[in-house]
Scaffold this motif. Structure first.
Motif, PDB file in Angstrom:
ATOM      1  N   PHE A  40       0.843  -1.188   0.000  1.00 51.54           N
ATOM      2  CA  PHE A  40       0.000   0.000   0.000  1.00 51.54           C
ATOM      3  C   PHE A  40       0.882   1.243   0.000  1.00 51.54           C
ATOM      4  CE2 PHE A  40      -2.763  -2.899   2.765  1.00 51.54           C
ATOM      5  CZ  PHE A  40      -3.398  -3.440   1.658  1.00 51.54           C
ATOM      6  N   HIS A  41       0.629   2.130  -0.977  1.00 46.76           N
ATOM      7  CA  HIS A  41       1.391   3.365  -1.126  1.00 46.76           C
ATOM      8  C   HIS A  41       0.484   4.578  -0.952  1.00 46.76           C
ATOM      9  CE1 HIS A  41       5.146   1.690  -2.843  1.00 46.76           C
ATOM     10  NE2 HIS A  41       4.343   0.749  -3.293  1.00 46.76           N
ATOM     11  N   CYS A  42       1.048   5.675  -0.448  1.00 44.60           N
ATOM     12  CA  CYS A  42       0.332   6.940  -0.353  1.00 44.60           C
ATOM     13  C   CYS A  42       0.009   7.433  -1.757  1.00 44.60           C
ATOM     14  CB  CYS A  42       1.200   7.967   0.370  1.00 44.60           C
ATOM     15  SG  CYS A  42       0.520   9.635   0.360  1.00 44.60           S
ATOM     16  N   ARG A  43      -1.194   7.877  -1.963  1.00 50.99           N
ATOM     17  CA  ARG A  43      -1.624   8.406  -3.256  1.00 50.99           C
ATOM     18  C   ARG A  43      -0.869   9.694  -3.608  1.00 50.99           C
ATOM     19  NH1 ARG A  43      -5.224   7.271  -6.059  1.00 50.99           N
ATOM     20  NH2 ARG A  43      -7.043   8.047  -7.041  1.00 50.99           N
ATOM     21  N   GLY A  44      -0.466  10.444  -2.586  1.00 49.26           N
ATOM     22  CA  GLY A  44       0.179  11.729  -2.825  1.00 49.26           C
ATOM     23  C   GLY A  44       1.654  11.662  -3.167  1.00 49.26           C
ATOM     24  N   CYS A  45       2.408  10.786  -2.480  1.00 55.96           N
ATOM     25  CA  CYS A  45       3.866  10.814  -2.650  1.00 55.96           C
ATOM     26  C   CYS A  45       4.497   9.443  -2.836  1.00 55.96           C
ATOM     27  CB  CYS A  45       4.505  11.495  -1.449  1.00 55.96           C
ATOM     28  SG  CYS A  45       4.388  10.533   0.070  1.00 55.96           S
ATOM     29  N   TRP A  46       3.718   8.383  -2.839  1.00 56.25           N
ATOM     30  CA  TRP A  46       4.190   7.006  -3.044  1.00 56.25           C
ATOM     31  C   TRP A  46       4.937   6.409  -1.863  1.00 56.25           C
ATOM     32  CZ3 TRP A  46       2.160   4.316  -6.888  1.00 56.25           C
ATOM     33  CH2 TRP A  46       1.593   5.035  -7.942  1.00 56.25           C
ATOM     34  N   ALA A  47       4.883   7.037  -0.698  1.00 55.73           N
ATOM     35  CA  ALA A  47       5.504   6.442   0.490  1.00 55.73           C
ATOM     36  C   ALA A  47       4.814   5.112   0.781  1.00 55.73           C
ATOM     37  CB  ALA A  47       5.374   7.370   1.684  1.00 55.73           C
ATOM     38  N   PHE A  61      -2.134  10.095   8.879  1.00 51.40           N
ATOM     39  CA  PHE A  61      -1.517  10.896   7.839  1.00 51.40           C
ATOM     40  C   PHE A  61      -0.281  10.202   7.294  1.00 51.40           C
ATOM     41  CE2 PHE A  61      -3.620  13.957  10.593  1.00 51.40           C
ATOM     42  CZ  PHE A  61      -4.286  14.749   9.676  1.00 51.40           C
ATOM     43  N   CYS A  62       0.057  10.518   6.056  1.00 57.32           N
ATOM     44  CA  CYS A  62       1.343  10.114   5.493  1.00 57.32           C
ATOM     45  C   CYS A  62       2.384  11.071   6.057  1.00 57.32           C
ATOM     46  CB  CYS A  62       1.303  10.204   3.969  1.00 57.32           C
ATOM     47  SG  CYS A  62       2.923   9.964   3.201  1.00 57.32           S
ATOM     48  N   GLN A  63       3.414  10.538   6.672  1.00 60.09           N
ATOM     49  CA  GLN A  63       4.451  11.382   7.265  1.00 60.09           C
ATOM     50  C   GLN A  63       5.204  12.176   6.203  1.00 60.09           C
ATOM     51  OE1 GLN A  63       6.873   9.548  10.263  1.00 60.09           O
ATOM     52  NE2 GLN A  63       8.589  10.888   9.847  1.00 60.09           N
ATOM     53  N   SER A  64       5.351  11.628   5.014  1.00 64.29           N
ATOM     54  CA  SER A  64       6.135  12.278   3.967  1.00 64.29           C
ATOM     55  C   SER A  64       5.460  13.503   3.360  1.00 64.29           C
ATOM     56  CB  SER A  64       6.454  11.282   2.856  1.00 64.29           C
ATOM     57  OG  SER A  64       7.233  10.232   3.361  1.00 64.29           O
ATOM     58  N   CYS A  65       4.142  13.393   3.064  1.00 62.33           N
ATOM     59  CA  CYS A  65       3.480  14.503   2.371  1.00 62.33           C
ATOM     60  C   CYS A  65       2.315  15.113   3.145  1.00 62.33           C
ATOM     61  CB  CYS A  65       3.004  14.072   0.987  1.00 62.33           C
ATOM     62  SG  CYS A  65       1.606  12.923   1.002  1.00 62.33           S
ATOM     63  N   GLY A  66       1.907  14.496   4.241  1.00 62.36           N
ATOM     64  CA  GLY A  66       0.838  15.048   5.057  1.00 62.36           C
ATOM     65  C   GLY A  66      -0.574  14.713   4.618  1.00 62.36           C
ATOM     66  N   LEU A  67      -0.724  13.877   3.600  1.00 65.21           N
ATOM     67  CA  LEU A  67      -2.056  13.501   3.121  1.00 65.21           C
ATOM     68  C   LEU A  67      -2.785  12.668   4.176  1.00 65.21           C
ATOM     69  CD1 LEU A  67      -4.022  13.357   0.620  1.00 65.21           C
ATOM     70  CD2 LEU A  67      -2.940  11.164   0.117  1.00 65.21           C
ATOM     71  N   ALA A  68      -4.055  12.994   4.433  1.00 72.25           N
ATOM     72  CA  ALA A  68      -4.880  12.175   5.328  1.00 72.25           C
ATOM     73  C   ALA A  68      -5.194  10.870   4.603  1.00 72.25           C
ATOM     74  CB  ALA A  68      -6.153  12.907   5.706  1.00 72.25           C
ATOM     75  N   VAL A  69      -4.796   9.745   5.186  1.00 74.20           N
ATOM     76  CA  VAL A  69      -4.957   8.450   4.523  1.00 74.20           C
ATOM     77  C   VAL A  69      -5.932   7.521   5.233  1.00 74.20           C
ATOM     78  CG1 VAL A  69      -2.717   8.510   3.354  1.00 74.20           C
ATOM     79  CG2 VAL A  69      -2.894   7.518   5.658  1.00 74.20           C
ATOM     80  N   GLY A  70      -6.452   7.930   6.396  1.00 73.04           N
ATOM     81  CA  GLY A  70      -7.385   7.075   7.110  1.00 73.04           C
ATOM     82  C   GLY A  70      -7.560   7.503   8.546  1.00 73.04           C
ATOM     83  N   PHE A  71      -7.842   6.529   9.423  1.00 74.40           N
ATOM     84  CA  PHE A  71      -8.092   6.829  10.819  1.00 74.40           C
ATOM     85  C   PHE A  71      -7.920   5.588  11.684  1.00 74.40           C
ATOM     86  CE2 PHE A  71     -12.098   5.720   8.831  1.00 74.40           C
ATOM     87  CZ  PHE A  71     -12.616   4.759   9.683  1.00 74.40           C
ATOM     88  N   ILE A  72      -7.828   5.818  12.990  1.00 76.50           N
ATOM     89  CA  ILE A  72      -7.867   4.766  14.003  1.00 76.50           C
ATOM     90  C   ILE A  72      -9.084   5.070  14.866  1.00 76.50           C
ATOM     91  CG2 ILE A  72      -6.732   3.682  15.972  1.00 76.50           C
ATOM     92  CD1 ILE A  72      -4.070   4.752  14.895  1.00 76.50           C
ATOM     93  N   LEU A  73     -10.040   4.170  14.911  1.00 76.33           N
ATOM     94  CA  LEU A  73     -11.222   4.384  15.738  1.00 76.33           C
ATOM     95  C   LEU A  73     -10.886   4.196  17.211  1.00 76.33           C
ATOM     96  CD1 LEU A  73     -14.290   2.687  14.024  1.00 76.33           C
ATOM     97  CD2 LEU A  73     -13.894   5.102  14.423  1.00 76.33           C
ATOM     98  N   TYR A  74     -11.322   5.145  18.020  1.00 72.10           N
ATOM     99  CA  TYR A  74     -11.162   5.050  19.463  1.00 72.10           C
ATOM    100  C   TYR A  74     -12.454   4.542  20.101  1.00 72.10           C
ATOM    101  CZ  TYR A  74     -10.231   6.445  24.256  1.00 72.10           C
ATOM    102  OH  TYR A  74     -10.070   6.451  25.609  1.00 72.10           O
TER     103      TYR A  74
END
Length: 123
Positions: free
Chosen positions: A7-14, A65-78
């Protein structure tokens, strides 16, 4: 390795994770790929968010978030209503925020177009 996907970030490929750690899918309501482990390139805010509308109405969660580009990629439910409780504590990636590299055929595909073996935490 036949059915392994990265799985890669859509924004930066991390690199964010892989299908070896895929533990559930939620296709209809939220469009998620759920993992129990991710890479160090996935970070989350320390502040808890509360869903005020939509599919996460009434849920408390941390945004991923993706650490490399800051794109929101999902969540952790609490915390969540009973129907989403099985996702608590897992890393939930939005399918439309990630791309998949399929190792078997060395292709890059949209996550929404990749068919994964049915796995679910519900059972």
């Amino acid at each position: 390795a036949e059915e392994c996907v990265v799985f890669h970030c859509r924004g930066c490929w991390a690199v964010l994770g892989d299908s070896l750690h895929l533990c559930a899918q939620e296709k209809r309501r939220l469009g998620l790929l759920v993992c129990f482990k991710v890479t160090k390139d996935v970070i989350w805010e320390e502040s808890l968010m509360v869903g005020l509308e939509g599919a996460l109405l009434g849920c408390a969660y941390y945004t991923l978030f993706c650490q490399s580009c800051g794109l929101a990629v999902g969540f952790i439910l609490y915390s969540a209503p009973r129907d989403l409780a099985y996702l608590r504590g897992c890393f939930c990636f939005f399918r439309d925020s990630i791309r998949c590299y399929v190792l078997e055929n060395q292709m890059i595909m949209e996550a929404s177009k990749v068919n994964f073996i049915d796995v679910t935490l519900k059972e």
